[in-house]
Design a protein around this motif. Structure first.
Motif, PDB file in Angstrom:
ATOM      1  N   THR A  22       0.815  -1.222   0.000  1.00  0.00           N
ATOM      2  CA  THR A  22       0.000   0.000   0.000  1.00  0.00           C
ATOM      3  C   THR A  22       0.846   1.269   0.000  1.00  0.00           C
ATOM      4  N   VAL A  23       2.123   1.157   0.310  1.00  0.00           N
ATOM      5  CA  VAL A  23       3.021   2.313   0.306  1.00  0.00           C
ATOM      6  C   VAL A  23       3.305   2.716  -1.140  1.00  0.00           C
ATOM      7  N   GLY A  24       3.288   4.021  -1.425  1.00  0.00           N
ATOM      8  CA  GLY A  24       3.570   4.502  -2.771  1.00  0.00           C
ATOM      9  C   GLY A  24       4.752   5.444  -2.840  1.00  0.00           C
ATOM     10  N   ASP A  25       5.300   5.814  -1.674  1.00  0.00           N
ATOM     11  CA  ASP A  25       6.369   6.811  -1.616  1.00  0.00           C
ATOM     12  C   ASP A  25       7.226   6.527  -0.392  1.00  0.00           C
ATOM     13  N   LEU A  26       8.531   6.445  -0.602  1.00  0.00           N
ATOM     14  CA  LEU A  26       9.458   6.264   0.509  1.00  0.00           C
ATOM     15  C   LEU A  26      10.560   7.311   0.420  1.00  0.00           C
ATOM     16  N   THR A  27      11.126   7.665   1.551  1.00  0.00           N
ATOM     17  CA  THR A  27      12.287   8.553   1.545  1.00  0.00           C
ATOM     18  C   THR A  27      13.545   7.708   1.306  1.00  0.00           C
ATOM     19  N   ILE A  28      14.631   8.369   0.980  1.00  0.00           N
ATOM     20  CA  ILE A  28      15.915   7.658   0.843  1.00  0.00           C
ATOM     21  C   ILE A  28      16.258   6.963   2.162  1.00  0.00           C
TER      22      ILE A  28
END
Length: 194
Positions: A22-28
């Protein structure tokens, strides 16, 4: 004599996940914590309560080297963290598509609708974002020639840099033309404006 390094196109690459994630965006930093084994459940990065299965490329993979340089930097992966490895991007993509909770990384040219490409820090993995380095996971593709190449070799490299190849063939293969880049990256990874 050392060979001449000819930068002929750019390969953008980034993280992909199984479509059930469900995650669509992660940080470095979140990516780093996943690919070093610190984070093992999607709920730790805003997703559902589900185990993360990391799928790496083989240790000698150029894709892996580029991804790790951009995401891990100088951070060493603990010896105790041993995710599975796949020899090819195609196999990595198939494994992510068929493994719930899986994450890996691929060149943009391997992206398709069987997996979900993630944003990184709110930035979409697309050509325009590589060109200005808002998307920081990318590398040059090279052709090496003799330091003093013959006429046929020079002509071939000129052809590779022509509009016919850069403007059509390179993009048709899922790569990014050198001509559109607004930045340059040196061998140490330092990026400067063109």
């Amino acid at each position: 004599m050392l060979p001449t390094i000819n930068k002929v196109c750019i390969v953008g690459m980034g993280p992909i996940v199984n479509k059930d994630v469900t995650v669509g965006d992660l940080t470095i930093d979140q990516l780093k914590s996943i690919f070093t084994g610190e984070v093992t459940n999607w709920k730790e990065v805003g997703g559902a309560d589900a185990a993360i299965t990391v799928i790496n490329r083989a240790s000698d993979s150029g894709t892996r080297a580029t991804f790790e340089a951009a995401v891990l930097g100088d951070t060493k992966v603990p010896d105790t963290f041993k995710p599975q490895e796949q020899d090819s991007s195609g196999t990595a993509a198939k494994m992510v598509a068929s493994t719930p909770g899986a994450i890996s990384y691929l060149a943009f040219s391997y992206y398709d609708d069987t997996v979900k490409a993630l944003k990184v820090g709110g930035v979409e993995p697309k050509e325009a974002n590589v060109e200005d380095n808002s998307w920081t996971i990318w590398a040059y593709e090279h052709m090496y020639t003799a330091a003093d190449p013959d006429e046929a070799t020079k002509a071939f490299i000129e052809y590779m840099m022509s509009d016919d190849v850069q403007g059509e063939l390179v993009e048709a293969q899922g790569y990014i033309p050198v001509s559109g880049m607004k930045v340059e990256k040196d061998a140490s990874g330092k990026v400067t404006k063109k």
